[in-house]
Design a protein around this motif. Structure first.
Motif, PDB file in Angstrom:
ATOM      1  N   ASN A  60      36.388  41.343   2.444  1.00  0.00           N
ATOM      2  CA  ASN A  60      35.950  40.400   3.471  1.00  0.00           C
ATOM      3  C   ASN A  60      34.557  39.788   3.277  1.00  0.00           C
ATOM      4  O   ASN A  60      33.663  39.995   4.093  1.00  0.00           O
ATOM      5  CB  ASN A  60      36.002  41.072   4.853  1.00  0.00           C
ATOM      6  CG  ASN A  60      37.430  41.366   5.277  1.00  0.00           C
ATOM      7  OD1 ASN A  60      38.356  41.087   4.532  1.00  0.00           O
ATOM      8  ND2 ASN A  60      37.585  41.914   6.463  1.00  0.00           N
ATOM      9  N   ALA A  61      34.380  39.059   2.207  1.00  0.00           N
ATOM     10  CA  ALA A  61      33.156  38.259   2.072  1.00  0.00           C
ATOM     11  C   ALA A  61      33.465  36.894   2.687  1.00  0.00           C
ATOM     12  O   ALA A  61      34.312  36.169   2.166  1.00  0.00           O
ATOM     13  CB  ALA A  61      32.781  38.123   0.608  1.00  0.00           C
ATOM     14  N   PHE A  62      32.824  36.568   3.810  1.00  0.00           N
ATOM     15  CA  PHE A  62      33.140  35.321   4.515  1.00  0.00           C
ATOM     16  C   PHE A  62      31.963  34.356   4.567  1.00  0.00           C
ATOM     17  O   PHE A  62      30.810  34.748   4.442  1.00  0.00           O
ATOM     18  CB  PHE A  62      33.552  35.602   5.973  1.00  0.00           C
ATOM     19  CG  PHE A  62      34.833  36.341   6.108  1.00  0.00           C
ATOM     20  CD1 PHE A  62      35.993  35.855   5.534  1.00  0.00           C
ATOM     21  CD2 PHE A  62      34.883  37.537   6.824  1.00  0.00           C
ATOM     22  CE1 PHE A  62      37.193  36.539   5.671  1.00  0.00           C
ATOM     23  CE2 PHE A  62      36.073  38.225   6.968  1.00  0.00           C
ATOM     24  CZ  PHE A  62      37.226  37.731   6.396  1.00  0.00           C
ATOM     25  N   ARG A  63      32.303  33.118   4.838  1.00  0.00           N
ATOM     26  CA  ARG A  63      31.362  32.041   5.051  1.00  0.00           C
ATOM     27  C   ARG A  63      31.675  31.461   6.419  1.00  0.00           C
ATOM     28  O   ARG A  63      32.843  31.402   6.825  1.00  0.00           O
ATOM     29  CB  ARG A  63      31.629  30.996   3.971  1.00  0.00           C
ATOM     30  CG  ARG A  63      30.612  29.930   3.767  1.00  0.00           C
ATOM     31  CD  ARG A  63      31.016  29.123   2.508  1.00  0.00           C
ATOM     32  NE  ARG A  63      32.381  28.622   2.606  1.00  0.00           N
ATOM     33  CZ  ARG A  63      32.752  27.663   3.429  1.00  0.00           C
ATOM     34  NH1 ARG A  63      31.886  27.080   4.231  1.00  0.00           N
ATOM     35  NH2 ARG A  63      34.005  27.268   3.469  1.00  0.00           N
ATOM     36  N   ASP A  65      32.016  28.320   9.121  1.00  0.00           N
ATOM     37  CA  ASP A  65      32.528  26.956   8.947  1.00  0.00           C
ATOM     38  C   ASP A  65      31.434  25.934   9.269  1.00  0.00           C
ATOM     39  O   ASP A  65      31.565  25.133  10.192  1.00  0.00           O
ATOM     40  CB  ASP A  65      33.754  26.768   9.847  1.00  0.00           C
ATOM     41  CG  ASP A  65      34.477  25.454   9.588  1.00  0.00           C
ATOM     42  OD1 ASP A  65      34.428  24.980   8.430  1.00  0.00           O
ATOM     43  OD2 ASP A  65      35.073  24.909  10.532  1.00  0.00           O
ATOM     44  N   THR A  66      30.351  25.984   8.508  1.00  0.00           N
ATOM     45  CA  THR A  66      29.219  25.089   8.753  1.00  0.00           C
ATOM     46  C   THR A  66      28.987  24.217   7.523  1.00  0.00           C
ATOM     47  O   THR A  66      28.808  24.749   6.421  1.00  0.00           O
ATOM     48  CB  THR A  66      27.936  25.914   9.012  1.00  0.00           C
ATOM     49  OG1 THR A  66      28.250  26.944   9.948  1.00  0.00           O
ATOM     50  CG2 THR A  66      26.820  25.051   9.556  1.00  0.00           C
ATOM     51  N   PRO A  67      28.988  22.895   7.691  1.00  0.00           N
ATOM     52  CA  PRO A  67      28.807  22.022   6.525  1.00  0.00           C
ATOM     53  C   PRO A  67      27.447  22.217   5.852  1.00  0.00           C
ATOM     54  O   PRO A  67      26.437  22.436   6.531  1.00  0.00           O
ATOM     55  CB  PRO A  67      28.911  20.610   7.114  1.00  0.00           C
ATOM     56  CG  PRO A  67      29.614  20.776   8.423  1.00  0.00           C
ATOM     57  CD  PRO A  67      29.235  22.137   8.922  1.00  0.00           C
ATOM     58  N   GLY A  68      27.438  22.147   4.527  1.00  0.00           N
ATOM     59  CA  GLY A  68      26.197  22.269   3.773  1.00  0.00           C
ATOM     60  C   GLY A  68      25.916  20.986   3.011  1.00  0.00           C
ATOM     61  O   GLY A  68      26.364  19.914   3.409  1.00  0.00           O
ATOM     62  N   ARG A  69      25.198  21.106   1.908  1.00  0.00           N
ATOM     63  CA  ARG A  69      24.835  19.892   1.161  1.00  0.00           C
ATOM     64  C   ARG A  69      25.883  19.536   0.120  1.00  0.00           C
ATOM     65  O   ARG A  69      26.458  20.400  -0.534  1.00  0.00           O
ATOM     66  CB  ARG A  69      23.483  20.099   0.490  1.00  0.00           C
ATOM     67  CG  ARG A  69      22.328  19.957   1.479  1.00  0.00           C
ATOM     68  CD  ARG A  69      21.022  20.330   0.821  1.00  0.00           C
ATOM     69  NE  ARG A  69      20.779  19.565  -0.396  1.00  0.00           N
ATOM     70  CZ  ARG A  69      19.860  19.902  -1.290  1.00  0.00           C
ATOM     71  NH1 ARG A  69      19.131  20.993  -1.113  1.00  0.00           N
ATOM     72  NH2 ARG A  69      19.673  19.159  -2.366  1.00  0.00           N
ATOM     73  N   HIS A  70      26.091  18.229  -0.032  1.00  0.00           N
ATOM     74  CA  HIS A  70      26.993  17.751  -1.081  1.00  0.00           C
ATOM     75  C   HIS A  70      26.181  17.301  -2.277  1.00  0.00           C
ATOM     76  O   HIS A  70      24.998  16.988  -2.151  1.00  0.00           O
ATOM     77  CB  HIS A  70      27.799  16.547  -0.575  1.00  0.00           C
ATOM     78  CG  HIS A  70      28.685  16.846   0.601  1.00  0.00           C
ATOM     79  ND1 HIS A  70      28.603  16.165   1.778  1.00  0.00           N
ATOM     80  CD2 HIS A  70      29.647  17.771   0.760  1.00  0.00           C
ATOM     81  CE1 HIS A  70      29.491  16.640   2.627  1.00  0.00           C
ATOM     82  NE2 HIS A  70      30.138  17.632   2.033  1.00  0.00           N
ATOM     83  N   LEU A  71      26.834  17.219  -3.412  1.00  0.00           N
ATOM     84  CA  LEU A  71      26.254  16.496  -4.546  1.00  0.00           C
ATOM     85  C   LEU A  71      26.401  15.004  -4.239  1.00  0.00           C
ATOM     86  O   LEU A  71      27.363  14.606  -3.588  1.00  0.00           O
ATOM     87  CB  LEU A  71      27.060  16.781  -5.815  1.00  0.00           C
ATOM     88  CG  LEU A  71      26.806  18.079  -6.563  1.00  0.00           C
ATOM     89  CD1 LEU A  71      27.777  18.142  -7.749  1.00  0.00           C
ATOM     90  CD2 LEU A  71      25.375  18.126  -7.077  1.00  0.00           C
TER      91      LEU A  71
END
Lengths: 94, 476
Positions: A60-63, A65-71
């Motif tokens: 259970n390594a989770f993230r 649901d928050t947008p981060g940076r795009h290329l």
């Protein structure tokens, strides 16, 4: 373990590798040797041992649901051999 | 010889998360190409995918809603194949241990019986990118914005016996996804896609025939058309002495036929193995309970409640619960005390037609539920007639004004005063002596004529009940 010429050609095709001529027999011998060596593992009695999915013992390594940076687009295409209008260009697929 | 088709469907549904399944890129549709990307979804070496927790919760919601068993432990696997819209050379999916298995949904058949359709499994996976083919040059263009958008794949048992059943099953699955607020279920935009496995066998035979897999079906209409075509094709192959071969076939919308795409042997050699980048997913009872408690009332339960609590017909309940927002609107309407049947009729009739004509969905309605309820209460309180209510409704749609205000401004209050109505009726009778005579001679259907005349004279404001009563008295 015996690996046939046909199996080498099939696996090479799946991996998009070009293997021809004498290389096919050489690969068949070498892959067979490797598989025989790995087969040593099947001598271990694994009765009652559940299959291992992962070498480390964590779950259970989770993230969130928050947008981060795009290329940016130029960054995304920086390694592309060919690009046009922000899109990757590849040899025709169909 | 009679043949029966055997159909199983694989549905891919985009999940409505804000970010992708294994990275924090946006999932928003319609961005310029290759701008919602990062090293993870571009498949750069050395990156680490990390699972979006919301994807797991959404998949669990669907699993509960389709009566599946959720796996305490599941895994992600690599599905290996080469295609330019798949930059890693493999798709991260679930193979041996999917998140959920062994479920079912019930579909309604046209003869209003129910049929139970088994769900083999539900698993999570990432979507691939999008490719566009150049019509003039031998190249294709690739946009990787969609790469990594979360999907659940819902695989049915081969329990569907006709194209119509397949259509009903798809609509049921989409309705559940929408009720759960986990997917838009929009087939035309590609957020809801379907592949079909189909074979035919002589009626009564238990052994399955060789199946074809149909792909590229992007509307509900095409699913049924493609299946119907394929059933015919397979039957004619067999009756013509041939053999159906296992293959993938694409639906050609322009030509209304399926075409063979390729032999499946090599295509199916995906060499799945557990993805070493992703640790096992463990779901404990506490998590399962929390998700289970968060589930909304599901369509079947809501439909049953509408029938038992509000005394609606099955037909009305079907229509009102087909979409969660319509059901919500209906419940908000009747919560104000407006009669259920009247609300149901107006929501499915006038309101649906008006919204449809304006291309709006019910949650964008210019008339909120309580405003419609107030209009309907004016009818039941005998302030206006049902006919005048339609005029008021049109005005409400255009201006957004409350019903009461429109009725007062336009002087539309219903006339129920017996003496006023009597005066009008006397006039109508004086002006139409022939009709009065015929009516008295037995031509009772002229009643409609008299009511119409009275309504015309009062511009529709006369209370129809009072008009009928006085007319019957005076004419007899």
């Amino acid at each position: 373990m015996k690996i046939t010429r046909d199996e080498v050609i099939h696996v090479a095709a799946l991996a998009r590798l070009c293997v021809a001529g004498d290389d096919i027999d050489r690969m068949a011998d070498q892959v067979g040797d490797i598989l025989s060596y790995v087969e040593t593992l099947s001598r271990v009695d694994t009765t009652g041992v559940p299959p291992t999915a992962h070498a480390i013992d964590i779950n259970n390594a989770f993230r969130d649901d928050t947008p981060g940076r795009h290329l940016d687009n130029a960054g995304a295409l920086a390694n592309a051999p060919e690009a046009e209008d922000g899109l990757f260009v590849v040899p025709r697929i169909i | 010889m009679n043949f029966e088709p055997v159909i199983g469907l694989e549905v891919h549904a985009h999940l409505k998360t804000d970010t992708k399944i294994f990275c924090s890129c946006s999932t928003k549709f319609g961005a310029p190409p290759n701008t919602h990307v990062c090293p993870v979804c571009l498949g750069m070496p050395g990156v680490l995918p990390v699972l979006n927790k919301k994807v797991v919760e959404y998949a669990m919601r669907m699993a509960f809603a389709t009566n599946c068993e959720i796996a305490g432990e599941s895994r992600f696997a690599r599905k290996n194949y080469f295609y330019p819209d798949l930059p890693k050379g493999y798709q991260i999916s679930q193979f041996e241990l999917p998140i959920a298995e062994h479920g079912h949904v019930d579909i309604s058949l046209p003869n209003s019986t129910k049929k139970r359709i088994g769900i083999t499994r539900i698993h999570m996976e990432e979507d691939a990118g999008k490719s566009i083919h150049d019509p003039g040059r031998p190249v294709s263009f690739v946009d990787l914005n969609r790469t990594g958008v979360p999907l659940i794949e819902i695989v049915s048992e081969p329990d569907l016996a006709s194209p119509e059943e397949a259509g009903a099953y798809l609509r049921q699955i989409r309705m559940i996804l929408r009720y759960l607020s986990i997917s838009d279920g929009n087939m035309e935009e590609g957020s809801f896609r379907c592949d079909a496995n189909i074979s035919v066998r002589p009626a009564g035979q238990t052994e399955l025939g060789t199946r074809a897999e149909l792909k590229n079906i992007n509307s509900f209409k095409f699913v049924e058309k493609a299946l119907a075509y394929e059933i015919k094709r397979q039957i004619s192959v067999i009756t013509g002495g041939g053999r159906v071969i296992q293959e993938t076939r694409l639906w050609d919308t322009a030509k209304n036929r399926t075409n063979s795409m390729r032999g499946k042997e090599e295509a199916h050699d995906y060499r799945y193995f557990p993805d070493p980048d992703l640790v096992p997913l463990v779901i404990d009872d506490a998590w399962m309970d929390a998700v289970k408690k968060s589930l909304p009332e599901l369509p079947d339960a809501r439909r049953a409640r509408f029938i038992s609590d509000f005394d609606l017909s099955e037909y009305d309940a079907d229509l009102l619960t087909a979409d969660r927002k319509t059901a919500d609107y209906f419940e908000a309407c009747i919560a104000t005390g407006a009669p259920t049947k009247l609300c149901a009729n107006w929501i499915m009739g006038e309101l649906a037609a008006a919204l449809n004509a304006r291309g709006k969905s019910i949650d964008q309605s210019p008339i909120p539920a309580d405003a419609l309820a107030k209009l309907l209460c004016l009818i039941t309180d005998n302030v206006i007639s049902g006919k005048i209510a339609k005029t008021v409704f049109e005005e409400m749609i255009e201006t957004g004004k409350p019903a009461q205000t429109i009725v007062e401004e336009k002087g539309l209050v219903q006339v129920s005063d017996a003496s006023a109505i009597e005066a009008v009726i006397d006039e109508v009778m004086t002006n139409n002596p022939d009709e009065v005579e015929k009516y008295r001679a037995g031509k009772k259907k002229l009643m409609g004529f008299f009511v119409g005349q009275v309504m015309r004279a009062t511009k529709g404001k006369a209370n129809p009940g009072v008009v009928n009563k006085i007319l019957t008295n005076k004419l007899s």
